[in-house]
Design an enzyme around this catalytic site. Structure first.
Site, PDB file in Angstrom:
ATOM      1  CG  ASP A 212      -1.936   1.050   1.272  1.00 10.00           C
ATOM      2  OD1 ASP A 212      -2.757   1.107   0.337  1.00 10.00           O
ATOM      3  OD2 ASP A 212      -1.931   1.843   2.232  1.00 10.00           O
ATOM      4  CD  GLU A 262      15.036 -14.284   4.669  1.00  8.54           C
ATOM      5  OE1 GLU A 262      15.694 -13.325   5.117  1.00  8.54           O
ATOM      6  OE2 GLU A 262      14.049 -14.761   5.269  1.00  8.54           O
TER       7      GLU A 262
END
Length: 547
Positions: A212, A262
């Site tokens: 956002d 990751e």
């Protein structure tokens, strides 16, 4: 219609580059418990419908604990579920079921601000001026002899100043509602909080994140604070604005990319930036940052051949230079629905139109349907990802005549009740032509639904070949069988009001803005017009296989 989606494959790394993503605004999607508010069990119960539609992913707008000062974008805990919408167990079950249907899950991250009820902000107010608890936010002394004036001329996107005075005399910054204090992203605890939040949801199986107001995190807070009265409408192209699109924001997203990587496959992300599209917009989509950014150029276009042509040409060229994934959008929870917007005369002020309850000028439903279907079919033919907003597949018009005493968008109050705000596109969906709340739930709905919803409900449109719903289903399933690369080439036409572009694999798209029928150069695979003949009718788009 059978679902031809491939099962959710966790090893597919770049699925998002040509995905169709379906935005779900949970409070308005499906209510499972009869409290009038949509919830996560309601979303889960409708996953077969979403799968049959043929999308690749759902994006869930905020479902986090919130006082609802701004429709859930004022958050008190970024790692939990609002009890009115369910539990973390409900969320986990939704993700499991979505993946079983071949649907990936994207969640909203709201990093610019928290709720004023967030534990951090409550502690900041209690601690008082000069306390370290205030360093996570942007507190300043006021201007004027007694500090009674806002520190700067910064403006809120919801109207009025971007500063609110506390009882102890200091002011805090809020670029949105006063209940949404801005975080100070130079603070290491703020940065770590969101890195941990990304991992929290990724560990629960989330496939991606929508960020956002991604361009507003980094701010120049050196004293004296600089003037910025124009919001994000007049930004320099060198990243030096004090509040928006600063160069330092990209370092934040490079640190997020390291978290995404990751995981195997890496998590995806898409940035939301509402400022006027420029070459800087696409920087957020670099491969070492978020990978995608919303391109709202098409959403901001009127029904105009030149605008559509120019937007598509520029967006493909400038986005391609960065190397990230392309995105296309026509509707969202923040703007009036595109069926209504595209039907308005050129130059119409949409906010002013809303203030007339949609009466002046009036929208012709049949014309709105033609233009909306044609624009959608064109968007879905473009290379890259397409983001759909719940209910657009039903051809829903903006509910422009919501009573003012029922409006909940803070824009309405912050502008002195001049602007009606965004509630008209957030009205709960109609699933059935009859029954309480048109099948949204076992009782009423948090926003009033118009009687016309009975004519466009899911159960009315399903299986009807000429319906908007079946057009979306056909387009999304056919899209999967056609080009999946980034090929694109304009094809010259004799009429500048007819757009024609070609994709690889021997198919192309034509869109007719003219007032007359034109010849179709090949076999029609799909048409936006249910009464399609041999020629391409006005306000119609077709997908064509070359002869």
């Amino acid at each position: 219609m059978p679902v031809d989606a491939a099962p959710h494959d966790p090893t597919t790394r770049d699925w998002w580059r040509d995905a169709v993503v379906y935005q779900v605004y949970p409070r308005s999607f499906s209510d499972s418990d009869g409290d009038g508010i949509g919830d996560l069990p309601g979303v889960r119960s409708r996953l077969p419908y979403v799968a049959e539609l043929g999308v690749d992913a759902v994006w869930l707008s905020p479902f986090y604990p919130s006082p609802l000062a701004d429709g859930g974008y004022d958050i008190t805990d970024h790692r939990d579920v609002d009890p009115r919408l369910g539990t973390l167990a409900d969320f986990d079950a939704l993700v499991t079921d979505a993946h079983a249907h071949g649907i990936r899950v994207i969640v909203d991250v709201v990093p610019n601000h928290t709720s004023d009820q967030h534990p951090w902000f409550r502690a900041a107010l209690e601690a008082g001026p000069g306390a370290p608890e205030r360093d996570r936010y942007i507190f300043r002394r006021g201007s004027g002899p007694d500090g009674s004036l806002p520190p700067t001329d910064w403006r809120s996107h919801f109207g009025g100043p971007a500063w609110e005075r506390t009882q102890d005399g200091e002011w805090y910054c809020h670029l949105f509602a006063r209940e949404q204090p801005d975080l100070d992203w130079s603070h290491p605890e703020v940065r770590q909080y969101f890195l941990d939040t990304l991992r929290f949801w990724a560990d629960r199986g989330v496939d991606g994140f929508r960020i956002d107001v991604a361009h507003s995190l980094a701010k120049d807070l050196t004293e004296p604070l600089r003037s910025q009265p124009h919001l994000d409408s007049r930004l320099p192209l060198d990243g030096t604005d004090p509040l928006y699109d600063r160069e330092e924001v990209h370092e934040i997203y490079r640190s997020w990319r390291r978290v995404f990587d990751e995981y195997d496959p890496p998590r995806m992300a898409v940035a939301e930036t509402w400022h006027p599209t420029s070459s800087r917009t696409y920087l957020y989509a670099r491969n070492d940052e978020l990978g995608q950014v919303f391109d709202f150029s098409l959403l901001k276009s009127e029904w105009d051949a030149d605008q559509f042509r120019d937007v598509i040409t520029r967006s493909l060229a400038e986005h391609g230079a960065v190397g990230g994934g392309m995105t296309w959008v026509l509707s969202s929870h923040d703007v009036p629905r595109h069926a209504s917007r595209l039907a308005l005369p050129a130059g119409t002020d949409v906010d002013a139109w809303l203030s007339t309850d949609g009466l002046a000028p009036a929208v012709d439903p049949a014309g709105a349907a033609r233009r909306a279907r044609a624009a959608t079919l064109t968007m879905l033919a473009l290379p890259g990802s397409a983001y759909l907003y719940q209910g657009e597949e039903l051809g829903l018009l903006e509910v422009a005549d919501l009573p003012r005493d029922r409006l909940q968008d803070p824009v309405h109050e912050r502008t002195g009740r001049v602007l009606k705000g965004r509630d008209g596109c957030r009205v709960p969906l109609p699933w059935t032509a009859s029954g309480p709340s048109f099948g949204f739930g076992p009782d009423g709905a948090w926003l009033p639904q118009p009687a016309s919803f009975a004519d466009v409900a899911v159960d009315v449109q399903a299986g009807r070949p000429d319906s908007s719903l079946e057009l979306y289903r056909a387009a999304l399933h056919l899209r999967r069988k056609l080009a999946h690369d980034e090929s694109f080439a304009w094809v010259p036409t004799d009429d500048p009001l007819v757009l024609h572009f070609r994709r690889s694999g021997g198919w192309s798209c034509l869109l007719n803005f003219s007032a007359h029928e034109v010849a179709v150069p090949g076999r029609i695979l799909l048409s936006s017009n249910p009464s399609q003949g041999e020629g391409l009718a006005p306000e119609t788009a077709v997908w064509v296989e070359a002869a």
